[in-house]
Write an enzyme that holds these catalytic residues in place. Structure first.
Site, PDB file in Angstrom:
ATOM      1  N   ARG A  67      -8.870   0.779  10.938  1.00 31.86           N
ATOM      2  CA  ARG A  67      -8.103   2.019  11.043  1.00 31.86           C
ATOM      3  C   ARG A  67      -8.240   2.598  12.456  1.00 31.86           C
ATOM      4  NH1 ARG A  67      -9.516   4.460   5.251  1.00 31.86           N
ATOM      5  NH2 ARG A  67     -11.067   2.835   5.431  1.00 31.86           N
ATOM      6  N   VAL A  68      -7.280   3.446  12.841  1.00 31.89           N
ATOM      7  CA  VAL A  68      -7.106   3.771  14.252  1.00 31.89           C
ATOM      8  C   VAL A  68      -8.337   4.433  14.900  1.00 31.89           C
ATOM      9  CG1 VAL A  68      -5.887   5.951  13.811  1.00 31.89           C
ATOM     10  CG2 VAL A  68      -5.487   4.715  15.920  1.00 31.89           C
ATOM     11  N   ASN A  84      -6.413   9.732   8.385  1.00 36.80           N
ATOM     12  CA  ASN A  84      -7.443   8.852   8.955  1.00 36.80           C
ATOM     13  C   ASN A  84      -8.832   9.439   8.848  1.00 36.80           C
ATOM     14  OD1 ASN A  84      -6.862   6.238  10.184  1.00 36.80           O
ATOM     15  ND2 ASN A  84      -5.112   7.398  10.983  1.00 36.80           N
ATOM     16  N   SER A 102     -11.566   4.462  14.058  1.00 37.27           N
ATOM     17  CA  SER A 102     -12.711   3.552  14.210  1.00 37.27           C
ATOM     18  C   SER A 102     -12.367   2.420  15.186  1.00 37.27           C
ATOM     19  CB  SER A 102     -13.138   3.001  12.850  1.00 37.27           C
ATOM     20  OG  SER A 102     -12.067   2.347  12.232  1.00 37.27           O
ATOM     21  N   GLY A 104       3.116   1.253  -3.040  1.00 35.93           N
ATOM     22  CA  GLY A 104       2.195   1.293  -4.189  1.00 35.93           C
ATOM     23  C   GLY A 104       1.693   2.705  -4.422  1.00 35.93           C
ATOM     24  N   LYS A 105       1.261   3.371  -3.351  1.00 38.05           N
ATOM     25  CA  LYS A 105       0.757   4.750  -3.494  1.00 38.05           C
ATOM     26  C   LYS A 105       1.888   5.705  -3.850  1.00 38.05           C
ATOM     27  CE  LYS A 105      -3.719   4.530  -2.603  1.00 38.05           C
ATOM     28  NZ  LYS A 105      -4.726   4.873  -3.619  1.00 38.05           N
ATOM     29  N   TYR A 140       0.832  -1.206   0.000  1.00 37.11           N
ATOM     30  CA  TYR A 140       0.000   0.000   0.000  1.00 37.11           C
ATOM     31  C   TYR A 140       0.870   1.262   0.000  1.00 37.11           C
ATOM     32  CZ  TYR A 140      -3.916   3.048   1.228  1.00 37.11           C
ATOM     33  OH  TYR A 140      -4.870   4.024   1.224  1.00 37.11           O
ATOM     34  N   ASP A 141       1.813   1.327   0.982  1.00 29.50           N
ATOM     35  CA  ASP A 141       2.658   2.528   1.109  1.00 29.50           C
ATOM     36  C   ASP A 141       3.447   2.787  -0.170  1.00 29.50           C
ATOM     37  OD1 ASP A 141       1.870   1.928   3.631  1.00 29.50           O
ATOM     38  OD2 ASP A 141       3.855   1.945   4.544  1.00 29.50           O
TER      39      ASP A 141
END
Ligand SMILES: O=C(O)[C@H]1O[C@H](OP(=O)(O)OP(=O)(O)OC[C@H]2O[C@@H](n3ccc(=O)[nH]c3=O)[C@H](O)[C@@H]2O)[C@H](O)[C@@H](O)[C@@H]1O
EC number: 4.1.1.35
Length: 266
Positions: free
Chosen positions: A255-256, A243, A258, A217-218, A214-215
């Site tokens: 995610r943090v 977030n 939630s 990739g983005k 993800y990191d």
């Protein structure tokens, strides 16, 4: 002249100035040589029709090479509207009395609505890692699961979505001249050594960790956006989203914010 303008701009956006320029000059030159060979008497012929036919030939070959994509899309949209029409006819015969005998009145407005809705707005379920041929003005490239649980689930697909998916969307933007927005992430900063992070900060990212699909990739997606902007003049926007949380979010999103809320209410 007008056809040259329309065809030339479209082909140049897709294949670039150099390739189309070369095809134009070569076919113009070839056309002139051939017409000189076949001309009787000593007429002088002037014109750029050879060059124009060269461009038309390139357009035809592009159509033939991508035939499956064009035909699948056309068949898909025509097919789905036709199916809706058949279902509506079926529904009306079942619900409107006397339709068969000619005493009941069909609901024509619904048929017209099905056709107009389909031509105005058709949702095409597609995989962003496959090429997509549509005509659009703006592209919002939001594809990719953003929650760690979901993006780690199939990490190869996640990186494909970010790299191949972004390439495809930029290729589309290049062909149709559309403006494109990429939703990126605060994770491009990785495990930041600066707080808070400003846009100019380059991050501290692990290239081989479980979050890297993800990191990184983005990060590649952002690089592609800027390269297409610099090289092909594509108009780009990148939003690095931090977030987020809100109504209808999955309680197990991971995610943090939630996670904290879920732990507090459980
Ligand atoms: O490898 C290269 O040398 C070239 O790669 C790319 O050119 P190209 O591969 O022809 O592809 P683009 O037109 O940039 O499109 C990228 C992707 O978008 C996809 N695409 C393109 C157009 C479209 O409408 N839809 C779509 O999905 C294509 O299938 C392609 O895989 C670069 O744009 C060129 O600058 C570079 O020279």
């Amino acid at each position: 002249m007008l056809s040259l303008l329309f065809i030339g701009i479209r082909l140049e956006q897709q294949f670039g100035f150099v390739r189309i320029g070369a095809i134009y000059l070569l076919s113009g030159f070839g056309g002139s040589v051939l017409s000189a060979l076949f001309l009787r008497n000593s007429y002088i012929s002037v014109g750029a029709s050879g060059a124009l036919f060269g461009l038309l030939g390139s357009m035809l070959s592009e159509l033939l090479m991508n035939w499956t994509i064009y035909s699948n899309k056309a068949i898909h949209s025509v097919g789905s509207v036709a199916l809706k029409m058949v279902e509506e006819v079926h529904r009306q015969f079942n619900t409107i009395l006397g339709l068969m005998e000619g005493t009941g009145k069909p609901d024509y407005a619904t048929y017209v609505k099905i056709c107009t809705d389909a031509s105005i707005n058709e949702m095409i379920p597609r995989d962003v890692t496959e090429p997509l041929l549509v005509e659009v003005d703006q592209i919002y490239h939001l594809a990719c699961p953003a929650s760690p649980i979901f993006y780690k689930h199939n990490s190869v697909k996640t990186i494909k979505t970010n790299v191949i998916g972004t390439l495809n969307m930029l290729g589309l933007a290049k062909r149709v001249g559309a403006r494109i927005l990429l939703t990126s992430t605060s994770e491009v900063y990785g495990d930041p050594l600066e707080h808070p992070q400003i846009e100019a900060y380059w991050g501290n990212v692990n290239p081989i960790g479980v979050r890297s699909c993800y990191d990184e990739g983005k990060r590649v997606a952002e690089t592609l956006m800027f390269d297409y902007h610099r090289q092909h003049g594509i108009e780009i926007r990148i939003a690095r989203i931090f977030n987020t949380y809100g109504p209808r979010m999955n309680i197990d999103d991971g995610r943090v914010v939630s996670n904290f809320i879920a732990q507090a209410v459980r």
